[in-house]
Write an enzyme that holds these catalytic residues in place. Structure first.
Site, PDB file in Angstrom:
ATOM      1  N   LYS B  73      52.227  -8.299   6.314  1.00 10.92           N
ATOM      2  CA  LYS B  73      51.022  -8.707   5.593  1.00 10.92           C
ATOM      3  C   LYS B  73      51.312  -9.973   4.798  1.00 10.92           C
ATOM      4  CE  LYS B  73      47.480  -6.876   2.403  1.00 10.92           C
ATOM      5  NZ  LYS B  73      47.091  -5.754   1.512  1.00 10.92           N
ATOM      6  N   SER B 148      42.485  -3.883   2.515  1.00 13.41           N
ATOM      7  CA  SER B 148      42.713  -5.311   2.660  1.00 13.41           C
ATOM      8  C   SER B 148      43.731  -5.672   3.737  1.00 13.41           C
ATOM      9  CB  SER B 148      43.183  -5.882   1.323  1.00 13.41           C
ATOM     10  OG  SER B 148      44.456  -5.338   0.971  1.00 13.41           O
ATOM     11  N   SER B 172      44.387   0.139   0.652  1.00 10.32           N
ATOM     12  CA  SER B 172      44.468  -1.011   1.559  1.00 10.32           C
ATOM     13  C   SER B 172      45.388  -0.833   2.760  1.00 10.32           C
ATOM     14  CB  SER B 172      44.899  -2.256   0.781  1.00 10.32           C
ATOM     15  OG  SER B 172      43.804  -2.765   0.070  1.00 10.32           O
TER      16      SER B 172
END
Ligand SMILES: [Zn+2]
Lengths: 481, 479, 101
Positions: B73, B148, B172
């Protein structure tokens, strides 16, 4: 006689002289090229986290103990949020409602021996800002300032006092003695000039006899005790003027300009500060183990106030001796080592007098010189035993400074041992014979002329004569006493 | 079978058997990363990955993660690889250091292929708040992958990588795992170092794995946990993360959170979750209802605490030490223009909300109360775990929603995390695993446990996974 | 939408004040949208302001850690080129800052 009484409290920021910064492993430095002591943590790069320097905690606790503060069983860090280019995270990690050191008291002593008791509100740990330098138009374009992050993140202890001080001179006496205490603790360099100790004063005035508090102003950024004292005085005068004219003192930050003696307001056009303190989620509480705090209490050195009391009370020194000798922890240690071996009062006299005077010529301090405390003690003993005269002892001292040898070796080498009385009598007889005029003056009662004979005798004996013996022998030879 | 279809464990086995090389694996996955039909990646480090693969292939002995590729990420700092956290504020930013968890995985032999798309600074539940691109749900390109960590979830579902890293503040990892039909796990707060994770809400943020199997998630987790001297809030994980082998749930007591099964949960989602609860009973578990009365106020609590912390964490983005300031002739203007221009709407909204919640006069009413509510939530979980071993609920009340569906209504978007947030507030571990389909879209089952019960969760999830035999391959996926 | 709308939880001047505290320049339209959105969100959040929380202590950390301290031993700092490499404006080996007034 003023109708107003000043009410003064101070806030002192002390940079701790640890090896590394408060929250990262960057070495502390002073005067190194800019931005050579930084890392992702102290530059606040995205994703970094702080880790507390154990030594900074230890020193904060030492400070707290020396100031008689309660050490919090569990204290936490808060974030103080505000934007400024010298504050890379845009928040300062500090402490808010649960500081590591709670209430305490510090006793300072005025020159006349009376005490100034100052309540300590708190002492807490935080990190210093970086160095922001204003270029002042030196460079064309928009850039007007530059930031060097070497200093950013230096451990700081902020000490806050109660508004217990009643004059500018008391404030400075307190600060000087507080500084001395911090130096004895070995926690900071405490240099006002270099900014490792900084003091702000909160000043208000009130009618004499009143117990309420007037509106206070904060006098910022004082980099010497002298300016601080003058600044506080100027601010008191300014406030008195306002009140006498029927005005009101407004709560603001003010600055003293040493060049002009003026007080200026630093009030900004910006919104009032709202620091939005909240507990720092990246750090866990510091809960000093009571055993550790006990150990640190045991490690506390004897502090200046206690030392001075002991020097006067138990060692026979004058208050002035004690004051001079507690100037620095090094000097105290030097004196104490000597005093353990010989008469303390005589050691004190020689160290604070002749030793320091002679060393000043060569620009060094006693503890850095070739003369050890044991040397001083031995010299004091030689004097006490009458082996050397006072003038000779000064020469011995000079010899010791030069060679680092023991005093008896210097005495030997320079032939400075006091002459025995029969040899001296022969020298005096010859002197009296050679100076009939002066002898006659003495007989005529002009006692002062005795100094002439002493001087001559010292010269001829290379200082090996005891001046008192010379006087006695001259009188005997001339007057037949 | 294509290399991309192998799970990480299968890739490791193939490497160990000499049937493939790390370079082959890297190349096979890079091809999919390059094509990137779901727009999961923000940066690709093809040369670096190939170089590492060759190095590892040349080693006399393969490291534990053998040279298997991974995606990271973009919220995690990677030295010299552009790291933006999905924000224009960090456009082109090349970090000078690597996050501890990534360091540990690389040391164990994982090979970073690239950085994945995300909601800006991890604020969002659809990845639509990325400043750069929308990521598409591999199951339906008209829909969001969740957020997210949407890029990391989509990349695993799309089989561009067998596994990836995400970060989870209020859901997330779990929510996009649910929406993409894969496994995602948020470990106990403190289990994995946050050093190098670009902070959103420090007291909630945790790094965790995405994978297509529970076993792979366990493998990845195992190499990340443990105290890091750079993170004061990291802990020694007690014992070791073990590779789960359980095939039944005999003796396991599962609590079903009443408050998270009610209104707002789509019928299809509820049906899939209820079906998997039945499967759990078949596996030997006792399933009982449990109440967490404060769970629903978790959302409000979270939307005070997280924005408050974010308002402070994002204050460092001032365009002085890094970034791209909007030039102005005085500092205040530069600060305000830069931050006003380069932060996206959701980030600004949360900074505003958090600044307000901490501001003098409002602190006690909002932040102070939220912290006390957090205490209630922590207590309720503790009480619940005195009676059950695990808590079960939907991961997300809905399946993947269409792109653009919720962007106009912030609070509707916030509802996506209503099931995951209470667990985050309590700092507990939770795993989301795919438990079925509703309208052809994956549904996630969330299992949560007490602190450091990761092995228990992984074992239970492994048993359920085996019984459900969910096919993680999105329809129409070409490999 | 016509008819009754509840009073905003946050007024315009508060929006401006908070934006200034946060150093966010908002356009007038953004300010207006922000006022509505924040009011909406606060409307949902407001439930917590009426809950009975007497005697409930705050939770700052969910982990029971204390005294995580670092030995006072220096680590290597960054080479200056690296410290400055992402800086948009380098002046005298330092970080340039615009005029402050
Ligand atoms: Zn540093």
């Amino acid at each position: 006689m003023s109708d107003f009484e000043p009410v003064i409290g101070v806030e002192i920021h002390v940079q701790l002289s640890t090896h590394t910064k408060m929250f990262c492993g960057c070495a502390l430095s002073f005067g190194d090229p800019p931005n050579t002591h930084t890392c992702p943590v102290c530059l606040a790069h995205p994703g970094v986290l702080p880790v507390v320097n154990e030594e900074a905690v230890r020193r904060a606790i030492l400070i707290g103990l020396a100031l008689g503060c309660e050490i919090a069983p569990r204290s936490i860090f808060h974030r103080k949020n505000y934007f400024y280019p010298d504050l890379p995270k845009a928040y300062q990690v500090s402490q808010f409602d649960i500081p590591i050191c709670g209430r305490g008291e510090f006793v300072a002593v005025r020159d006349d021996g009376s005490e100034i008791r100052v309540g300590i509100t708190r002492a807490h740990l935080e990190e210093d800002a970086a160095k922001l330098t204003h270029l002042g138009g030196r460079r064309a374009g928009a850039e007007e300032s530059v930031v060097d992050f070497n200093r950013g993140g230096t451990p700081l202890v902020e000490i806050v006092t109660e508004p217990d001080l009643r004059s500018a001179s008391d404030a400075v006496t307190f600060l000087r003695q507080l500084r001395q205490t911090l130096l004895f603790l070995g926690v900071s360099d405490c240099s006002m000039e270099e900014g490792s100790m900084r003091a702000d004063a909160n000043v208000s005035i009130r009618p004499v006899g009143s117990h309420g508090f007037g509106t206070k102003t904060e006098l910022k950024n004082m980099n010497s005790f002298r300016f601080l004292e003058r600044g506080i005085e100027a601010e008191i005068t300014r406030q008195e003027g306002i009140l006498r004219d029927g005005g009101r003192v407004s709560q603001e930050t003010v600055h003293y300009e040493p060049e002009t003696g003026h007080i200026t307001s630093l009030r900004s056009k910006e919104e009032s500060h709202d620091y939005r303190y909240f507990p720092e989620p990246d750090l866990v509480p510091v809960a000093p183990d009571p055993g550790w705090v006990g150990e640190l209490r045991g490690e506390l050195p004897e502090l200046p106030l206690a030392l001075r009391r002991r020097m006067v009370g138990e060692m026979g020194l004058t208050a002035e001796d004690a004051e001079v000798l507690t100037e620095s922890p090094e000097l105290v240690a030097y004196f104490m080592d000597a005093a353990a071996l010989a008469d303390p009062k005589a050691c004190a006299n020689w160290i604070r007098g002749e030793l320091r005077a002679q060393l000043r010529e060569v620009g060094t301090e006693p503890w850095e010189s070739r003369v050890s405390p044991a040397h001083i003690a031995a010299l004091v003993d030689l004097l006490g035993a009458g082996t050397v005269s006072v003038p000779a002892a000064k020469e011995v001292l000079a010899g010791m400074i030069e060679t680092g040898e023991q005093p008896d070796a210097v005495v030997e080498a320079k032939g400075l041992a006091q002459m025995d009385e029969s040899d001296l009598a022969a020298v005096i007889d010859a002197l009296v014979e050679a100076n009939p005029d002066q002898a006659q003056q003495l007989r005529d009662g002009k006692d002062k002329v005795i100094g002439f004979f002493v001087g001559q005798a010292m010269k001829q004996t290379n200082g090996r004569a005891d001046p008192q013996a010379v006087q006695r022998l001259v009188r005997a030879a001339v007057l037949g006493d | 079978m294509a290399l991309r279809d192998l799970t990480a464990a299968q890739q490791l086995a193939a490497l160990a058997a000499g049937e493939t090389t790390s370079l082959e694996l890297v190349d096979a996955h890079l091809a999919a990363v390059d094509a990137d039909p779901v727009q999961a990646f923000l940066a690709v480090d093809a040369d670096g990955a190939r170089a590492r693969a060759r190095e590892i292939d040349a080693l006399p002995e393969r490291p534990p993660l053998g040279g298997v590729p991974i995606a990271i990420k973009d919220a995690l700092s990677t030295r010299d690889i552009v790291t933006t956290s999905g924000s224009r504020m960090l456009e082109g930013f090349r970090p000078v250091y690597t996050a501890t968890c990534v360091d540990r995985l690389e040391a164990a032999g994982a090979i970073v292929l690239g950085k994945t798309n995300m909601d800006e600074f991890a604020m969002g539940s659809s990845t639509e708040n990325s400043a750069y691109q929308n990521t598409l749900n591999p199951w339906d390109h008209e829909r969001v992958p969740g957020g997210s960590s949407g890029g990391s979830a989509a990349s695993v579902a799309e089989r561009q990588v067998p596994w990836s890293l995400g970060s989870d503040t209020g859901g997330s990892i779990r929510q996009p795992a649910s929406l993409c039909g894969i496994v995602g796990m948020k470990p106990t707060y403190g289990a994995i170092s946050r050093y190098g994770l670009i902070a959103f809400a420090s007291s909630l943020d945790q790094v965790g794995p995405f994978a297509r199997t529970v076993e792979d998630a366990a493998l990845l987790l195992r190499h990340m946990v443990g105290r890091d001297p750079m993170d004061s809030t990291s802990l020694d994980w007690p014992g070791e993360i073990t590779v789960p082998t359980a095939t039944d749930l005999a003796g396991v007591r599962v609590g079903v959170v009443d408050e998270l099964m009610g209104e707002g949960v789509e019928p299809g989602v509820r049906a899939a979750v209820e079906a998997s609860l039945g499967v759990m009973e078949d596996l030997g578990a006792t399933v009982v209802p449990v109440s967490l009365p404060s769970a629903l106020s978790g959302l409000a609590t979270y939307y005070v605490i997280a924005p408050a912390e974010c308002s402070s964490n994002l204050a460092r983005f001032d365009g002085i030490r890094y970034g791209h300031p909007i030039p102005a002739d005085n500092l205040l203007d530069q600060y305000e223009l830069t931050r006003g221009e380069l932060f996206g709407p959701e980030v600004k909204r949360r900074i505003m909300l958090g600044t307000f919640a901490l501001a003098s006069g409002y602190y006690d009413q909002y932040y102070g109360r939220a912290q006390r509510l957090r205490t209630l939530i922590v207590r309720e979980f503790a009480e619940a775990f005195s009676g059950v071993d695990l808590l079960a609920s939907p991961t997300s009340p809905t399946v993947a929603f269409p792109l653009g569906d919720r962007t106009a209504d912030p609070y509707a978007m916030y509802m996506a995390d209503v099931c995951t947030i209470p667990v985050s507030l309590a700092g507990l571990p939770a795993i989301s695993l795919p438990c079925g389909l509703a309208d052809g879209l994956p549904v996630g089952l969330q299992l949560a446990g007490p602190a450091f019960s990761e092995n228990r969760l992984l074992d239970a999830a492994h048993a359920v996974e085996g019984a459900l035999a969910f096919d993680t391959r999105p329809p129409g996926l070409m490999t | 939408m016509l008819g009754y709308s509840p009073p905003p939880m946050i007024d315009e001047s508060t929006v401006r004040h908070v934006a200034r505290l946060a150093r966010l320049r908002l356009s007038p339209e953004e300010e207006q949208v922000m006022q509505q959105e924040l009011s909406g969100i606060l409307g949902h959040i407001d439930a917590i302001t009426s809950m009975d929380l007497d005697g409930v202590p705050p939770t700052t950390h969910v982990i029971a850690l204390e005294n995580v301290l670092r030995a006072d031993v220096p680590r290597d700092s960054l080479p200056r080129e690296e410290a400055l490499r992402e800086a948009p404006d380098v002046v005298d080996d330092s970080f340039g800052v615009p005029r402050m007034d």
